[in-house]
Design a protein around this motif. Structure first.
Motif, PDB file in Angstrom:
ATOM      1  N   GLU A  33      56.878   7.655  24.408  1.00 13.11           N
ATOM      2  CA  GLU A  33      57.965   8.476  25.252  1.00 13.11           C
ATOM      3  C   GLU A  33      57.355   9.450  26.428  1.00 13.11           C
ATOM      4  O   GLU A  33      56.964   9.308  27.367  1.00 13.11           O
ATOM      5  CB  GLU A  33      58.440   9.215  24.564  1.00 13.11           C
ATOM      6  CG  GLU A  33      60.510   9.199  23.958  1.00 13.11           C
ATOM      7  CD  GLU A  33      60.972   9.810  23.307  1.00 13.11           C
ATOM      8  OE1 GLU A  33      61.322  10.149  22.819  1.00 13.11           O
ATOM      9  OE2 GLU A  33      60.859  11.394  23.350  1.00 13.11           O
ATOM     10  N   LYS A  34      56.742  10.210  25.756  1.00 13.02           N
ATOM     11  CA  LYS A  34      55.213  10.467  26.459  1.00 13.02           C
ATOM     12  C   LYS A  34      53.946   9.490  28.047  1.00 13.02           C
ATOM     13  O   LYS A  34      54.219   9.900  29.146  1.00 13.02           O
ATOM     14  CB  LYS A  34      54.255  11.571  25.865  1.00 13.02           C
ATOM     15  CG  LYS A  34      53.434  12.237  26.842  1.00 13.02           C
ATOM     16  CD  LYS A  34      53.966  13.338  27.913  1.00 13.02           C
ATOM     17  CE  LYS A  34      53.353  14.489  28.774  1.00 13.02           C
ATOM     18  NZ  LYS A  34      53.720  15.552  29.301  1.00 13.02           N
ATOM     19  N   ARG A  64      56.636   7.528  18.252  1.00 10.52           N
ATOM     20  CA  ARG A  64      57.919   7.547  19.189  1.00 10.52           C
ATOM     21  C   ARG A  64      58.104   8.540  20.391  1.00 10.52           C
ATOM     22  O   ARG A  64      58.094   8.346  21.227  1.00 10.52           O
ATOM     23  CB  ARG A  64      59.734   7.589  18.576  1.00 10.52           C
ATOM     24  CG  ARG A  64      60.352   7.565  19.253  1.00 10.52           C
ATOM     25  CD  ARG A  64      61.496   8.222  19.342  1.00 10.52           C
ATOM     26  NE  ARG A  64      61.438   9.609  18.477  1.00 10.52           N
ATOM     27  CZ  ARG A  64      62.312   9.847  17.594  1.00 10.52           C
ATOM     28  NH1 ARG A  64      62.042   9.592  16.449  1.00 10.52           N
ATOM     29  NH2 ARG A  64      62.226  11.444  17.319  1.00 10.52           N
ATOM     30  N   LEU A  65      57.705  10.138  19.823  1.00 14.40           N
ATOM     31  CA  LEU A  65      57.785  11.344  21.020  1.00 14.40           C
ATOM     32  C   LEU A  65      56.157  10.333  21.998  1.00 14.40           C
ATOM     33  O   LEU A  65      55.986  10.896  23.264  1.00 14.40           O
ATOM     34  CB  LEU A  65      57.419  11.829  20.274  1.00 14.40           C
ATOM     35  CG  LEU A  65      58.365  12.700  19.626  1.00 14.40           C
ATOM     36  CD1 LEU A  65      58.274  13.720  18.873  1.00 14.40           C
ATOM     37  CD2 LEU A  65      59.496  13.279  21.078  1.00 14.40           C
ATOM     38  N   LEU A  89      56.912   8.096  29.616  1.00 10.85           N
ATOM     39  CA  LEU A  89      58.284   8.528  30.883  1.00 10.85           C
ATOM     40  C   LEU A  89      57.632   9.624  31.242  1.00 10.85           C
ATOM     41  O   LEU A  89      58.006  10.458  32.507  1.00 10.85           O
ATOM     42  CB  LEU A  89      59.867   8.496  30.310  1.00 10.85           C
ATOM     43  CG  LEU A  89      59.937   8.106  29.573  1.00 10.85           C
ATOM     44  CD1 LEU A  89      61.503   8.455  28.649  1.00 10.85           C
ATOM     45  CD2 LEU A  89      60.501   7.472  30.499  1.00 10.85           C
ATOM     46  N   PHE A 129      57.138  12.496  29.976  1.00 13.38           N
ATOM     47  CA  PHE A 129      58.104  13.475  29.682  1.00 13.38           C
ATOM     48  C   PHE A 129      58.595  13.155  27.997  1.00 13.38           C
ATOM     49  O   PHE A 129      58.958  12.363  27.732  1.00 13.38           O
ATOM     50  CB  PHE A 129      58.799  14.359  30.171  1.00 13.38           C
ATOM     51  CG  PHE A 129      60.131  13.796  30.825  1.00 13.38           C
ATOM     52  CD1 PHE A 129      61.372  13.463  30.144  1.00 13.38           C
ATOM     53  CD2 PHE A 129      59.563  13.028  32.121  1.00 13.38           C
ATOM     54  CE1 PHE A 129      62.324  13.027  30.931  1.00 13.38           C
ATOM     55  CE2 PHE A 129      61.011  11.852  32.757  1.00 13.38           C
ATOM     56  CZ  PHE A 129      62.118  12.297  32.390  1.00 13.38           C
ATOM     57  N   PHE A 130      58.950  14.704  27.563  1.00 16.13           N
ATOM     58  CA  PHE A 130      59.522  13.583  25.896  1.00 16.13           C
ATOM     59  C   PHE A 130      60.668  13.685  25.897  1.00 16.13           C
ATOM     60  O   PHE A 130      61.768  14.626  26.550  1.00 16.13           O
ATOM     61  CB  PHE A 130      59.240  14.745  24.741  1.00 16.13           C
ATOM     62  CG  PHE A 130      57.722  14.765  24.666  1.00 16.13           C
ATOM     63  CD1 PHE A 130      57.322  13.629  23.837  1.00 16.13           C
ATOM     64  CD2 PHE A 130      56.966  16.000  25.243  1.00 16.13           C
ATOM     65  CE1 PHE A 130      55.898  14.368  23.858  1.00 16.13           C
ATOM     66  CE2 PHE A 130      55.439  16.143  24.744  1.00 16.13           C
ATOM     67  CZ  PHE A 130      54.779  15.424  24.337  1.00 16.13           C
ATOM     68  N   VAL A 131      61.657  12.895  24.958  1.00 14.85           N
ATOM     69  CA  VAL A 131      63.071  12.598  25.760  1.00 14.85           C
ATOM     70  C   VAL A 131      63.781  13.389  24.032  1.00 14.85           C
ATOM     71  O   VAL A 131      64.853  14.314  24.227  1.00 14.85           O
ATOM     72  CB  VAL A 131      63.616  11.792  25.839  1.00 14.85           C
ATOM     73  CG1 VAL A 131      64.962  11.071  25.779  1.00 14.85           C
ATOM     74  CG2 VAL A 131      63.302  11.079  27.125  1.00 14.85           C
ATOM     75  N   SER A 132      63.366  12.181  23.504  1.00 18.28           N
ATOM     76  CA  SER A 132      64.359  13.010  21.640  1.00 18.28           C
ATOM     77  C   SER A 132      64.371  14.117  21.191  1.00 18.28           C
ATOM     78  O   SER A 132      64.372  14.191  20.210  1.00 18.28           O
ATOM     79  CB  SER A 132      64.221  11.445  21.037  1.00 18.28           C
ATOM     80  OG  SER A 132      62.534  11.187  20.788  1.00 18.28           O
ATOM     81  N   ARG A 160      56.458  24.098  24.931  1.00 20.34           N
ATOM     82  CA  ARG A 160      58.119  23.919  24.880  1.00 20.34           C
ATOM     83  C   ARG A 160      58.663  23.440  26.752  1.00 20.34           C
ATOM     84  O   ARG A 160      59.197  23.235  27.531  1.00 20.34           O
ATOM     85  CB  ARG A 160      58.672  24.172  24.253  1.00 20.34           C
ATOM     86  CG  ARG A 160      58.696  23.600  22.805  1.00 20.34           C
ATOM     87  CD  ARG A 160      59.883  23.603  21.641  1.00 20.34           C
ATOM     88  NE  ARG A 160      60.945  23.352  22.746  1.00 20.34           N
ATOM     89  CZ  ARG A 160      61.771  22.561  22.587  1.00 20.34           C
ATOM     90  NH1 ARG A 160      60.511  20.907  21.996  1.00 20.34           N
ATOM     91  NH2 ARG A 160      62.714  22.437  23.510  1.00 20.34           N
ATOM     92  N   HIS A 203      60.099  17.241  20.548  1.00 18.33           N
ATOM     93  CA  HIS A 203      59.330  17.918  21.039  1.00 18.33           C
ATOM     94  C   HIS A 203      58.229  17.661  20.629  1.00 18.33           C
ATOM     95  O   HIS A 203      59.058  18.443  18.453  1.00 18.33           O
ATOM     96  CB  HIS A 203      58.856  18.890  22.699  1.00 18.33           C
ATOM     97  CG  HIS A 203      58.169  19.996  23.096  1.00 18.33           C
ATOM     98  ND1 HIS A 203      56.837  20.313  22.106  1.00 18.33           N
ATOM     99  CD2 HIS A 203      57.686  19.332  24.112  1.00 18.33           C
ATOM    100  CE1 HIS A 203      56.266  20.746  22.833  1.00 18.33           C
ATOM    101  NE2 HIS A 203      56.555  19.760  23.888  1.00 18.33           N
TER     102      HIS A 203
END
Length: 97
Positions: free
Chosen positions: A10-11, A6-7, A14, A16-19, A92, A21
């Protein structure tokens, strides 16, 4: 879908990470580390010591870093033919090449 996948999506989609890191699962281990910028970390490294006969030695002090390697590119040098890699280290809060 597992957290890692999932991460990763996202990366990729998008930028970047949403949900979360990828470093979230290491939060407890990293909690007591001092957070510094790359420039501050370079300043923290002591100069090599010069011993008799002009020989120098690298200092034994170490600096530990934590982050996620992104944008990894492996290539072969045109001049020497040796393999090398370039990457960025993402924490982060920042990204450094």
């Amino acid at each position: 879908m597992d957290e890692h996948t999932r991460l990763q999506y996202e990366k990729e989609v998008l930028g970047f990470f949403v949900s979360g890191h990828p470093m979230d699962k290491y939060r407890e281990k990293l909690r007591n580390l001092k957070v510094v910028t790359t420039a501050q970390a370079i300043e923290m490294k002591p100069e090599p010591q010069v011993f008799r006969r002009g020989r120098s030695e690298e200092p034994q002090n170490e600096i530990s870093i934590a982050g996620v390697i992104t944008g990894l590119k492996v290539a072969k040098s045109k001049r020497s033919g040796e393999m090398y890699a370039q990457a960025a280290l993402e924490t982060r809060s920042a990204r450094s090449s």
